[in-house]
Design an enzyme around this catalytic site. Structure first.
Site, PDB file in Angstrom:
ATOM      1  N   HIS A 534       8.230  75.089  22.407  1.00 37.45           N
ATOM      2  CA  HIS A 534       7.814  74.718  23.757  1.00 37.45           C
ATOM      3  C   HIS A 534       8.871  75.144  24.785  1.00 37.45           C
ATOM      4  CE1 HIS A 534       4.750  71.296  22.601  1.00 37.45           C
ATOM      5  NE2 HIS A 534       4.398  72.472  22.145  1.00 37.45           N
ATOM      6  N   HIS A 577       1.648  68.756  24.926  1.00 38.45           N
ATOM      7  CA  HIS A 577       1.759  70.149  24.497  1.00 38.45           C
ATOM      8  C   HIS A 577       1.517  70.999  25.740  1.00 38.45           C
ATOM      9  CE1 HIS A 577       1.374  69.482  20.000  1.00 38.45           C
ATOM     10  NE2 HIS A 577       1.224  68.287  20.506  1.00 38.45           N
TER      11      HIS A 577
HETATM   12  C1  LIG Z   1       3.512  77.970  16.756  1.00 38.21           C
HETATM   13  C2  LIG Z   1       3.183  77.348  18.088  1.00 38.21           C
HETATM   14  C3  LIG Z   1       2.414  76.193  18.132  1.00 38.21           C
HETATM   15  C4  LIG Z   1       2.093  75.620  19.348  1.00 38.21           C
HETATM   16  N1  LIG Z   1       1.248  74.550  19.383  1.00 38.21           N
HETATM   17  C5  LIG Z   1       0.746  74.144  20.571  1.00 38.21           C
HETATM   18  C6  LIG Z   1      -0.328  73.222  20.613  1.00 38.21           C
HETATM   19  O1  LIG Z   1      -0.815  72.734  19.588  1.00 38.21           O
HETATM   20  N2  LIG Z   1      -0.833  72.879  21.836  1.00 38.21           N
HETATM   21  C7  LIG Z   1      -0.310  73.402  22.998  1.00 38.21           C
HETATM   22  O2  LIG Z   1      -0.780  73.044  24.078  1.00 38.21           O
HETATM   23  N3  LIG Z   1       0.722  74.270  22.972  1.00 38.21           N
HETATM   24  C8  LIG Z   1       1.233  74.678  21.796  1.00 38.21           C
HETATM   25  N4  LIG Z   1       2.213  75.631  21.769  1.00 38.21           N
HETATM   26  C9  LIG Z   1       2.758  76.131  23.043  1.00 38.21           C
HETATM   27  C10 LIG Z   1       1.797  77.000  23.843  1.00 38.21           C
HETATM   28  O3  LIG Z   1       0.890  77.670  23.009  1.00 38.21           O
HETATM   29  C11 LIG Z   1       2.577  77.987  24.710  1.00 38.21           C
HETATM   30  O4  LIG Z   1       3.527  77.274  25.465  1.00 38.21           O
HETATM   31  C12 LIG Z   1       1.683  78.736  25.677  1.00 38.21           C
HETATM   32  O5  LIG Z   1       0.620  79.367  25.014  1.00 38.21           O
HETATM   33  C13 LIG Z   1       2.498  79.762  26.460  1.00 38.21           C
HETATM   34  O6  LIG Z   1       1.680  80.373  27.441  1.00 38.21           O
HETATM   35  P1  LIG Z   1       2.266  81.462  28.430  1.00 38.21           P
HETATM   36  O7  LIG Z   1       1.164  81.863  29.322  1.00 38.21           O
HETATM   37  O8  LIG Z   1       3.519  80.960  29.034  1.00 38.21           O
HETATM   38  O9  LIG Z   1       2.706  82.682  27.487  1.00 38.21           O
HETATM   39  P2  LIG Z   1       1.883  83.444  26.351  1.00 38.21           P
HETATM   40  O10 LIG Z   1       0.603  82.794  26.045  1.00 38.21           O
HETATM   41  O11 LIG Z   1       2.833  83.664  25.236  1.00 38.21           O
HETATM   42  O12 LIG Z   1       1.520  84.832  27.028  1.00 38.21           O
HETATM   43  C14 LIG Z   1       2.442  85.887  27.195  1.00 38.21           C
HETATM   44  C15 LIG Z   1       1.715  87.200  26.963  1.00 38.21           C
HETATM   45  O13 LIG Z   1       2.510  88.268  27.464  1.00 38.21           O
HETATM   46  C16 LIG Z   1       2.466  89.333  26.528  1.00 38.21           C
HETATM   47  N5  LIG Z   1       3.691  90.118  26.727  1.00 38.21           N
HETATM   48  C17 LIG Z   1       4.954  89.774  26.408  1.00 38.21           C
HETATM   49  N6  LIG Z   1       5.797  90.750  26.773  1.00 38.21           N
HETATM   50  C18 LIG Z   1       5.055  91.721  27.347  1.00 38.21           C
HETATM   51  C19 LIG Z   1       5.364  92.979  27.948  1.00 38.21           C
HETATM   52  N7  LIG Z   1       6.612  93.413  28.035  1.00 38.21           N
HETATM   53  N8  LIG Z   1       4.339  93.726  28.420  1.00 38.21           N
HETATM   54  C20 LIG Z   1       3.053  93.285  28.345  1.00 38.21           C
HETATM   55  N9  LIG Z   1       2.719  92.102  27.802  1.00 38.21           N
HETATM   56  C21 LIG Z   1       3.717  91.319  27.329  1.00 38.21           C
HETATM   57  C22 LIG Z   1       2.377  88.662  25.193  1.00 38.21           C
HETATM   58  O14 LIG Z   1       1.906  89.541  24.200  1.00 38.21           O
HETATM   59  C23 LIG Z   1       1.446  87.506  25.499  1.00 38.21           C
HETATM   60  O15 LIG Z   1       0.089  87.863  25.337  1.00 38.21           O
HETATM   61  C24 LIG Z   1       2.585  76.196  20.556  1.00 38.21           C
HETATM   62  C25 LIG Z   1       3.376  77.353  20.511  1.00 38.21           C
HETATM   63  C26 LIG Z   1       3.664  77.933  19.284  1.00 38.21           C
HETATM   64  C27 LIG Z   1       4.485  79.190  19.246  1.00 38.21           C
END
Ligand SMILES: Cc1cc2nc3c(=O)[nH]c(=O)nc-3n(C[C@H](O)[C@H](O)[C@H](O)COP(=O)(O)OP(=O)(O)OC[C@H]3O[C@@H](n4cnc5c(N)ncnc54)[C@H](O)[C@@H]3O)c2cc1C
Length: 599
Positions: A534, A577
């Site tokens: 997280h 979460h």
């Molecule tokens: C194993 C695990 C279990 C979890 N369990 C839960 C849960 O049960 N419930 C919950 O609410 N949260 C959970 N979380 C946390 C939650 O899923 C994340 O905090 C959230 O999805 C992050 O969203 P975001 O939009 O910040 O980033 P992300 O969803 O990670 O999106 C970032 C995107 O950017 C892309 N990217 C990265 N670098 C580049 C680049 N240079 N060029 C182009 N694209 C790029 C990536 O491929 C990705 O698609 C969990 C996380 C993990 C890892």
């Protein structure tokens, strides 16, 4: 392969593509922004996503397949530096690579935040960011599919319809696997005996208590509901003005060389994004209006640094020319530590219950009515020292005096008399023939950072940056984690649950005796934890003078047209979460972007 789309209505495809908005990262947050901005057919939107489509990846779609994707090509598995306060070992930070981002590999839990911890965002200077304003966006994003009465009753699932959405893109519900179990009622009585009351809906802004949480799942299809399934697949044919480039890595922002570029004080305008395509070609995609970074808390700050926005000294060491001196980029990294205790199953308890039982105990419930005041006093006295330690970790780019104010705010949430925030999430399920209680302390004070190490380091490899969450750096973080372990031991020893509990398996009383002090239990926990995955705060939304990277419009300080919309901007950790809050934040951010385009 790539999502192929015929260029439509004035859109230019290919090498000299120009779009109104470029969204970097087709993950949890980025796809919300892309969908909402493209609702205006006159606006063109490009999404750059490093990974591919995961629509038919069985490790993703299976809603009971948690963990299957770990270590596969869709898990970035970033490595931290050795954690010197926590056993010396590096940690793996998982994140999803592909359309839908980390929502494609996560645990599906749908739990929000404590209302007063969202209100804190406004109190620290982020105008408009409070629970009252955010709740409508949680609702807007959600489509709660209510199970039939038999499933609701069997799984002991309750909810308050007033705080849930019925028409949003994101399907939520409860996972299958629940039978008419006795366990729900057993736990209810057990937690009540421990002073932890039933919470009919932990998603209404008050999380403390024991509950059965919903998940991001499409119950009709029995498929994981990730961001791509919720926000992109339904519109991929109809939204002709939205283009998604898969398997495309954003490398850095490029800047307009208009007057003022490089001049101290003048806002910098991004021209576009330099990308590397699947076949290794480098080109620049141009943005007429804005670039929105949604690459996640472990990548968006690195993209800023690679673009010259960050701490001058760190950029110079990596051979990057400074464009905006913003020394807190990549600081304020806050994650939680996850541990597990295991117990045997006794008395031939055969129900294989897969329900989402969770307890969110408060400090008083963890430490006991008689002890909580002493614990609080000790933490209060330690706050100035915590602030100094975090400031020294970041080279004093955040002032100890400001950190101390923030830490006092977090302290108030933990020990608030009217609405104390829970300090641990305690899960319970059966796995491998034992009871398994995975848990994490919710509100650590430790903060670390991540920074780019070389101008051309890829942000999509596990080694492109130096990442240091500083797990267990500060005393409270250990106290909280040990307190929750002891709470779990008490829970397994409390009737009626204790009747179906065998001997403690992990750590086991030989390894950590029942009367172990904080040091003994703490040492074991530090040897046996993992990241809770997280990470937040690395491009924190705060006033610039107290260390913020983005303002309350989520615009990066010193830029005219660059925003960050993802977990990086959360100034503090939340007790739920993350995805529910990120969907809500991204929904609200989309409205802010639309409003500023009209202004
Ligand atoms: C194993 C695990 C279990 C979890 N369990 C839960 C849960 O049960 N419930 C919950 O609410 N949260 C959970 N979380 C946390 C939650 O899923 C994340 O905090 C959230 O999805 C992050 O969203 P975001 O939009 O910040 O980033 P992300 O969803 O990670 O999106 C970032 C995107 O950017 C892309 N990217 C990265 N670098 C580049 C680049 N240079 N060029 C182009 N694209 C790029 C990536 O491929 C990705 O698609 C969990 C996380 C993990 C890892």
């Amino acid at each position: 392969g790539c999502v192929k789309r015929a260029p439509a209505g004035g859109l230019v495809d290919g090498t000299d593509g120009t779009y109104d908005y470029i969204v970097v990262g087709g993950g949890t947050s980025g796809l919300v922004v892309a969908k909402r901005l493209s609702e205006d057919p006159k606006v063109s939107v490009l999404v750059l996503e490093a990974g591919g489509s995961l629509e038919n990846n069985a490790n993703v779609t299976n809603p009971l397949g948690y963990g299957l994707a770990f270590g596969t090509e869709i898990d970035y598995a970033y490595q931290t530096v050795e954690q010197k306060y926590a056993g010396g070992k590096p940690q793996t930070l998982r994140a999803g690579k592909g359309l839908g981002g980390t929502s494609t590999i996560n645990g599906l839990a749908y739990t929000r935040a404590e209302s007063n911890q969202i209100d804190l965002w406004e109190k620290m200077g982020n105008e408009g960011w409070n629970w009252k304003n955010l709740l409508p966006y949680y609702v807007k994003s959600e489509h709660l599919d209510v199970p039939n009465a038999e499933r609701l009753e069997g799984g002991k699932m309750t909810f308050d319809a007033a705080v849930h959405g019925k028409e949003g893109p994101l399907k939520t519900g409860w996972l299958y696997g629940t039978t008419n179990s006795t366990l729900g009622a057993t736990l209810n009585t057990t937690f009540a005996a421990m002073g932890v009351p039933w919470n009919a809906d932990a998603n209404d802004g008050s999380m403390a208590g024991y509950t059965v949480y919903p998940s991001t799942v499409d119950q009709d299809l029995n498929i994981r509901e990730d961001a791509a399934r919720a926000y992109y697949f339904p519109i991929r044919e109809s939204a002709k003005n939205l283009k998604v480039m898969l398997n495309t890595e954003a490398r850095r922002l490029t800047w307009k060389t208009a007057a003022g570029n490089g001049t101290a004080g003048a806002a910098q305008t991004a021209e576009g994004v330099e990308i590397m395509t699947q076949d290794g070609k480098t080109m620049v995609m141009k943005a007429k209006k804005e670039v929105i970074l949604s690459a996640g808390a472990l990548v968006s700050p690195l993209l800023l640094e690679k673009s010259g926005v960050g701490n001058k000294a760190i950029l110079a060491a990596a051979g990057i020319k400074s464009v905006v001196d913003l020394p807190t980029v990549g600081e304020n990294l806050q994650d939680q530590a996850n541990n597990g205790l295991k117990f045997g199953i006794a008395n031939n308890f055969t129900e294989t219950d897969k329900n989402a039982y969770v307890a969110y105990p408060t400090a008083e419930q963890v430490f006991g009515k008689d002890n909580v005041a002493a614990v609080a006093a000790k933490v209060k006295a330690a706050l100035p020292g915590y602030a100094q330690q975090v400031a020294s970790v970041n080279g004093n780019v955040t002032k100890a005096a400001d950190l101390e104010k923030f830490f006092n705010m977090q302290y108030d949430l933990i020990f608030d008399e009217a609405q104390p925030n829970p300090i641990a999430e305690v899960l319970l399920y059966q796995q491998g023939g034992v009871w398994d209680s995975e848990y994490w302390g919710l509100l650590p004070f430790s903060r670390g950072n991540l920074h780019v190490t070389a101008a051309n380091a890829s942000t999509t490899s596990a080694t492109g940056a130096k990442i240091n969450p500083n797990f267990f750096m500060l005393g409270w973080d250990v106290t909280q984690q040990v307190g929750a372990a002891n709470f779990i031991r008490r829970m397994y020893g409390t009737a009626p649950f204790k009747d179906v509990v065998g001997p403690e398996d992990t750590p086991g009383l030989k390894t950590v005796p029942a009367d172990a002090d904080e040091k003994a239990m703490g040492d074991w926990l530090k040897q046996n934890y993992r990241s809770n995955f997280h990470p937040v705060g690395t491009a924190a939304m705060m006033p610039r003078e107290v260390g913020g990277v983005v303002d309350s419009q989520l615009k990066v300080y010193g830029t005219a047209n660059v925003r960050v919309v993802d977990a990086s901007i959360l100034p503090f950790q939340v007790c739920g979460h993350l995805v529910s809050t990120l969907y809500a934040v991204s929904e609200r951010a989309s409205d802010l972007i639309k409003a500023s385009a009209k202004a």
